[in-house]
Write a protein that holds these residues in place. Structure first.
Motif, PDB file in Angstrom:
ATOM      1  N   LEU A  73       0.828  -1.198   0.000  1.00  0.00           N
ATOM      2  CA  LEU A  73       0.000   0.000   0.000  1.00  0.00           C
ATOM      3  C   LEU A  73       0.870   1.258   0.000  1.00  0.00           C
ATOM      4  O   LEU A  73       0.498   2.286   0.550  1.00  0.00           O
ATOM      5  N   ARG A  74       2.009   1.198  -0.640  1.00  0.00           N
ATOM      6  CA  ARG A  74       2.912   2.354  -0.694  1.00  0.00           C
ATOM      7  C   ARG A  74       2.282   3.448  -1.545  1.00  0.00           C
ATOM      8  O   ARG A  74       1.966   3.243  -2.713  1.00  0.00           O
ATOM      9  N   GLY A  75       2.095   4.629  -0.936  1.00  0.00           N
ATOM     10  CA  GLY A  75       1.526   5.759  -1.654  1.00  0.00           C
ATOM     11  C   GLY A  75       0.043   5.630  -1.936  1.00  0.00           C
ATOM     12  O   GLY A  75      -0.524   6.437  -2.666  1.00  0.00           O
ATOM     13  N   THR A  76      -0.615   4.658  -1.361  1.00  0.00           N
ATOM     14  CA  THR A  76      -2.035   4.423  -1.606  1.00  0.00           C
ATOM     15  C   THR A  76      -2.890   5.420  -0.828  1.00  0.00           C
ATOM     16  O   THR A  76      -2.602   5.746   0.313  1.00  0.00           O
ATOM     17  N   ASP A  77      -3.959   5.893  -1.444  1.00  0.00           N
ATOM     18  CA  ASP A  77      -4.870   6.829  -0.804  1.00  0.00           C
ATOM     19  C   ASP A  77      -5.975   6.045  -0.111  1.00  0.00           C
ATOM     20  O   ASP A  77      -6.848   5.468  -0.758  1.00  0.00           O
ATOM     21  N   LEU A  78      -5.918   6.030   1.222  1.00  0.00           N
ATOM     22  CA  LEU A  78      -6.904   5.326   2.032  1.00  0.00           C
ATOM     23  C   LEU A  78      -7.812   6.298   2.783  1.00  0.00           C
ATOM     24  O   LEU A  78      -8.475   5.907   3.738  1.00  0.00           O
ATOM     25  N   THR A  79      -7.840   7.560   2.350  1.00  0.00           N
ATOM     26  CA  THR A  79      -8.669   8.539   3.045  1.00  0.00           C
ATOM     27  C   THR A  79     -10.142   8.152   2.948  1.00  0.00           C
ATOM     28  O   THR A  79     -10.602   7.668   1.920  1.00  0.00           O
ATOM     29  N   GLU A  80     -10.822   8.297   4.046  1.00  0.00           N
ATOM     30  CA  GLU A  80     -12.253   8.003   4.158  1.00  0.00           C
ATOM     31  C   GLU A  80     -12.603   6.537   3.922  1.00  0.00           C
ATOM     32  O   GLU A  80     -13.762   6.201   3.652  1.00  0.00           O
ATOM     33  N   VAL A  81     -11.620   5.635   4.018  1.00  0.00           N
ATOM     34  CA  VAL A  81     -11.895   4.205   3.900  1.00  0.00           C
ATOM     35  C   VAL A  81     -12.734   3.773   5.101  1.00  0.00           C
ATOM     36  O   VAL A  81     -12.516   4.229   6.220  1.00  0.00           O
ATOM     37  N   ALA A  82     -13.695   2.920   4.871  1.00  0.00           N
ATOM     38  CA  ALA A  82     -14.542   2.413   5.952  1.00  0.00           C
ATOM     39  C   ALA A  82     -14.024   1.071   6.446  1.00  0.00           C
ATOM     40  O   ALA A  82     -13.554   0.247   5.665  1.00  0.00           O
ATOM     41  N   ASN A  83     -14.098   0.883   7.755  1.00  0.00           N
ATOM     42  CA  ASN A  83     -13.834  -0.417   8.397  1.00  0.00           C
ATOM     43  C   ASN A  83     -12.407  -0.939   8.239  1.00  0.00           C
ATOM     44  O   ASN A  83     -12.197  -2.144   8.201  1.00  0.00           O
ATOM     45  N   LEU A  84     -11.447  -0.050   8.160  1.00  0.00           N
ATOM     46  CA  LEU A  84     -10.038  -0.447   8.121  1.00  0.00           C
ATOM     47  C   LEU A  84      -9.499  -0.422   9.546  1.00  0.00           C
ATOM     48  O   LEU A  84      -9.765   0.506  10.298  1.00  0.00           O
ATOM     49  N   THR A  85      -8.737  -1.453   9.913  1.00  0.00           N
ATOM     50  CA  THR A  85      -8.195  -1.524  11.277  1.00  0.00           C
ATOM     51  C   THR A  85      -6.677  -1.378  11.263  1.00  0.00           C
ATOM     52  O   THR A  85      -6.022  -1.626  10.246  1.00  0.00           O
ATOM     53  N   VAL A  86      -6.145  -1.003  12.420  1.00  0.00           N
ATOM     54  CA  VAL A  86      -4.698  -0.917  12.580  1.00  0.00           C
ATOM     55  C   VAL A  86      -4.081  -2.299  12.360  1.00  0.00           C
ATOM     56  O   VAL A  86      -3.018  -2.428  11.746  1.00  0.00           O
ATOM     57  N   GLU A  87      -4.768  -3.344  12.813  1.00  0.00           N
ATOM     58  CA  GLU A  87      -4.268  -4.711  12.632  1.00  0.00           C
ATOM     59  C   GLU A  87      -4.119  -5.056  11.152  1.00  0.00           C
ATOM     60  O   GLU A  87      -3.140  -5.683  10.746  1.00  0.00           O
ATOM     61  N   GLN A  88      -5.089  -4.659  10.338  1.00  0.00           N
ATOM     62  CA  GLN A  88      -4.989  -4.900   8.895  1.00  0.00           C
ATOM     63  C   GLN A  88      -3.775  -4.169   8.325  1.00  0.00           C
ATOM     64  O   GLN A  88      -3.016  -4.738   7.545  1.00  0.00           O
ATOM     65  N   LEU A  89      -3.600  -2.908   8.712  1.00  0.00           N
ATOM     66  CA  LEU A  89      -2.477  -2.129   8.204  1.00  0.00           C
ATOM     67  C   LEU A  89      -1.134  -2.664   8.669  1.00  0.00           C
ATOM     68  O   LEU A  89      -0.153  -2.615   7.936  1.00  0.00           O
ATOM     69  N   PRO A 101      -6.814   7.008   6.742  1.00  0.00           N
ATOM     70  CA  PRO A 101      -8.059   7.658   7.162  1.00  0.00           C
ATOM     71  C   PRO A 101      -7.830   8.402   8.480  1.00  0.00           C
ATOM     72  O   PRO A 101      -6.948   8.035   9.255  1.00  0.00           O
ATOM     73  N   THR A 102      -8.635   9.411   8.745  1.00  0.00           N
ATOM     74  CA  THR A 102      -8.439  10.235   9.940  1.00  0.00           C
ATOM     75  C   THR A 102      -8.607   9.452  11.240  1.00  0.00           C
ATOM     76  O   THR A 102      -8.044   9.837  12.259  1.00  0.00           O
ATOM     77  N   TYR A 103      -9.341   8.359  11.246  1.00  0.00           N
ATOM     78  CA  TYR A 103      -9.561   7.601  12.478  1.00  0.00           C
ATOM     79  C   TYR A 103      -8.396   6.675  12.828  1.00  0.00           C
ATOM     80  O   TYR A 103      -8.420   6.016  13.858  1.00  0.00           O
ATOM     81  N   ILE A 104      -7.375   6.616  11.980  1.00  0.00           N
ATOM     82  CA  ILE A 104      -6.179   5.826  12.292  1.00  0.00           C
ATOM     83  C   ILE A 104      -5.019   6.785  12.504  1.00  0.00           C
ATOM     84  O   ILE A 104      -4.679   7.571  11.632  1.00  0.00           O
ATOM     85  N   ASP A 105      -4.425   6.693  13.687  1.00  0.00           N
ATOM     86  CA  ASP A 105      -3.307   7.550  14.055  1.00  0.00           C
ATOM     87  C   ASP A 105      -2.012   6.948  13.511  1.00  0.00           C
ATOM     88  O   ASP A 105      -1.653   5.820  13.853  1.00  0.00           O
TER      89      ASP A 105
END
Length: 123
Positions: A73-89, A101-105
């Protein structure tokens, strides 16, 4: 062949968020999908393990339960993605250009990656 695959992905993935899909689970593991636009796709439960989504756009896509192990996911735009978790990333390959996305720090993601690296080094 790639055009047909991308068209099939578009047809499977474009549906209103929250609607139950009756089509089979989307399987794109290991696929080369750089710079493609998957904005607003429903990728719930999709197998994207090992796929290369570098510089792709997944804005407003739904990734609930998607398998991102080894997904690039290098350079991938994940803004406003729904249901993405830190564990997945943490199981994917991200870099400083990956737009989260803004909900992931980003700091907590880096801390988690550092911890995973430290744990692996001690084993």
């Amino acid at each position: 062949m790639l055009f047909t695959t991308v068209r099939a992905v578009r047809d499977l993935g474009r549906e209103p968020l929250g609607r139950v899909r009756s089509t089979p689970r989307l399987d794109l593991h290991g696929a080369f999908l750089r710079r493609l636009d998957f904005s607003e796709f429903s990728m719930r439960g999709a197998n994207l393990a090992g796929a290369d989504l570098s510089n792709a756009s997944l804005q407003r896509a739904d990734l609930k339960g998607a398998d991102l192990r080894g997904t690039v996911l290098r350079g991938t735009d994940l803004t406003e993605v729904a249901n993405l978790t830190v564990e997945q990333l943490m199981s994917a390959v991200v870099d400083d250009r990956t737009r989260l996305p803004t909900y992931i720090d980003a700091a907590s993601l880096k801390d988690g990656l550092r911890g995973a690296t430290d744990t692996g080094a001690e084993s």
